[in-house]
Write an enzyme that holds these catalytic residues in place. Structure first.
Site, mmCIF file in Angstrom:
data_model
loop_
_atom_site.group_PDB
_atom_site.id
_atom_site.type_symbol
_atom_site.label_atom_id
_atom_site.label_comp_id
_atom_site.label_asym_id
_atom_site.label_seq_id
_atom_site.Cartn_x
_atom_site.Cartn_y
_atom_site.Cartn_z
ATOM 1 N N ARG A 194 7.295 -45.670 53.033
ATOM 2 C CA ARG A 194 6.482 -46.690 53.707
ATOM 3 C C ARG A 194 5.001 -46.429 53.476
ATOM 4 O O ARG A 194 4.551 -45.284 53.593
ATOM 5 C CB ARG A 194 6.741 -46.683 55.221
ATOM 6 C CG ARG A 194 8.100 -47.166 55.591
ATOM 7 C CD ARG A 194 8.251 -47.352 57.098
ATOM 8 N NE ARG A 194 9.654 -47.529 57.425
ATOM 9 C CZ ARG A 194 10.340 -48.640 57.219
ATOM 10 N NH1 ARG A 194 9.741 -49.699 56.710
ATOM 11 N NH2 ARG A 194 11.619 -48.704 57.518
ATOM 12 N N ASP A 195 4.260 -47.502 53.171
ATOM 13 C CA ASP A 195 2.813 -47.378 53.051
ATOM 14 C C ASP A 195 2.238 -47.038 54.434
ATOM 15 O O ASP A 195 2.634 -47.601 55.440
ATOM 16 C CB ASP A 195 2.201 -48.684 52.519
ATOM 17 C CG ASP A 195 0.779 -48.479 52.029
ATOM 18 O OD1 ASP A 195 0.563 -48.566 50.803
ATOM 19 O OD2 ASP A 195 -0.122 -48.224 52.869
ATOM 20 N N ASN B 266 -1.651 -51.670 40.956
ATOM 21 C CA ASN B 266 -3.079 -51.769 40.688
ATOM 22 C C ASN B 266 -3.442 -50.723 39.645
ATOM 23 O O ASN B 266 -2.910 -49.614 39.674
ATOM 24 C CB ASN B 266 -3.877 -51.517 41.971
ATOM 25 C CG ASN B 266 -3.605 -52.568 43.028
ATOM 26 O OD1 ASN B 266 -3.454 -53.736 42.708
ATOM 27 N ND2 ASN B 266 -3.535 -52.155 44.280
ATOM 28 N N VAL C 57 -5.108 -44.216 44.670
ATOM 29 C CA VAL C 57 -4.295 -43.010 44.450
ATOM 30 C C VAL C 57 -3.869 -43.025 42.990
ATOM 31 O O VAL C 57 -3.232 -43.985 42.525
ATOM 32 C CB VAL C 57 -3.065 -42.972 45.378
ATOM 33 C CG1 VAL C 57 -2.235 -41.723 45.097
ATOM 34 C CG2 VAL C 57 -3.482 -43.017 46.847
ATOM 35 N N HIS D 110 2.064 -46.328 41.324
ATOM 36 C CA HIS D 110 2.922 -46.734 42.436
ATOM 37 C C HIS D 110 3.070 -48.245 42.404
ATOM 38 O O HIS D 110 2.110 -48.970 42.189
ATOM 39 C CB HIS D 110 2.367 -46.254 43.774
ATOM 40 C CG HIS D 110 0.897 -46.481 43.951
ATOM 41 N ND1 HIS D 110 -0.052 -45.660 43.372
ATOM 42 C CD2 HIS D 110 0.213 -47.432 44.618
ATOM 43 C CE1 HIS D 110 -1.261 -46.105 43.685
ATOM 44 N NE2 HIS D 110 -1.130 -47.180 44.430
ATOM 45 N N HIS E 52 3.683 -51.386 44.582
ATOM 46 C CA HIS E 52 3.661 -51.884 45.961
ATOM 47 C C HIS E 52 4.768 -52.925 46.079
ATOM 48 O O HIS E 52 4.789 -53.889 45.297
ATOM 49 C CB HIS E 52 2.342 -52.587 46.256
ATOM 50 C CG HIS E 52 1.132 -51.699 46.300
ATOM 51 N ND1 HIS E 52 0.596 -51.228 47.476
ATOM 52 C CD2 HIS E 52 0.343 -51.213 45.315
ATOM 53 C CE1 HIS E 52 -0.486 -50.502 47.209
ATOM 54 N NE2 HIS E 52 -0.659 -50.469 45.902
HETATM 55 P P1 5GP Z 1 -3.667 -48.370 45.702
HETATM 56 O O1 5GP Z 1 -4.876 -48.858 46.460
HETATM 57 O O2 5GP Z 1 -3.960 -47.093 44.946
HETATM 58 O O3 5GP Z 1 -2.997 -49.409 44.864
HETATM 59 O O4 5GP Z 1 -2.608 -48.009 46.812
HETATM 60 C C1 5GP Z 1 -2.573 -46.796 47.486
HETATM 61 C C2 5GP Z 1 -1.753 -47.008 48.718
HETATM 62 O O5 5GP Z 1 -1.394 -45.735 49.240
HETATM 63 C C3 5GP Z 1 -2.504 -47.746 49.836
HETATM 64 O O6 5GP Z 1 -1.806 -48.932 50.162
HETATM 65 C C4 5GP Z 1 -2.538 -46.735 50.972
HETATM 66 O O7 5GP Z 1 -2.389 -47.336 52.241
HETATM 67 C C5 5GP Z 1 -1.393 -45.794 50.642
HETATM 68 N N1 5GP Z 1 -1.575 -44.433 51.097
HETATM 69 C C6 5GP Z 1 -2.699 -43.677 50.969
HETATM 70 N N2 5GP Z 1 -2.504 -42.454 51.477
HETATM 71 C C7 5GP Z 1 -1.212 -42.439 51.937
HETATM 72 C C8 5GP Z 1 -0.414 -41.440 52.588
HETATM 73 O O8 5GP Z 1 -0.840 -40.309 52.834
HETATM 74 N N3 5GP Z 1 0.852 -41.791 52.901
HETATM 75 C C9 5GP Z 1 1.365 -43.025 52.654
HETATM 76 N N4 5GP Z 1 2.622 -43.259 53.024
HETATM 77 N N5 5GP Z 1 0.639 -43.991 52.032
HETATM 78 C C10 5GP Z 1 -0.632 -43.697 51.692
#
Ligand code: 5GP
Ligand code: ZN
Length: 114
Positions: A29-30, A87, A96, A100, A102
């Site tokens: 889960r996000d 992304n 990150v 990943h 979404h």
């Molecule tokens: P991005 O912005 O890189 O496409 O997505 C990164 C996602 O990782 C974001 O939606 C953010 O909420 C999620 N995220 C960041 N840190 C953590 C974490 O420690 N645990 C979880 N479960 N999600 C995280």
């Protein structure tokens, strides 16, 4: 990668709510959900961005989408519709740097994204 947040989640050093796992991918889960269903599906091997994909990574990308399909059915959003997106880089909002997918669903999603 020792400094990668998602590698730490894979290693179990950082907790996450795991919703699916197999030999190739992990899904959880996000932490900051943007929809009623918001899961992140990651490969077990560290790949920083789509730009870093190599031909030998092709199979794991397919495994990520198969996991998304499985989770969408399990969450009951397969028929209503959902989005499965990655992304890439700063302008797309990647924060990150371990790829990943979404999986977003459970509400109407706007297009194009902001
Ligand atoms: P991005 O912005 O890189 O496409 O997505 C990164 C996602 O990782 C974001 O939606 C953010 O909420 C999620 N995220 C960041 N840190 C953590 C974490 O420690 N645990 C979880 N479960 N999600 C995280
Ligand atoms: Zn990593």
């Amino acid at each position: 990668m020792s400094d990668c947040l998602f590698c730490h989640i894979i290693a179990g050093d950082i907790p996450a709510t795991i919703v699916y796992e197999d030999e190739f991918v992990l899904a959880f889960r996000d932490i900051n959900p943007q929809a009623p269903v918001h899961h992140l599906i990651i490969p077990r091997n560290h790949i920083a961005t789509i730009n870093d994909l190599a031909p030998e990574n092709a199979a794991v990308i397919g495994k990520m989408y198969l996991a998304a399909k499985h989770l969408a059915a399990e969450e009951g959003i397969a028929e209503s519709g959902y989005r499965a997106v990655m992304n890439c880089g700063q302008a797309a909002g990647q924060t990150v740097f371990h790829i990943h997918l979404h999986l977003l669903g459970g509400r109407s999603l706007q297009w194009p994204p902001g």
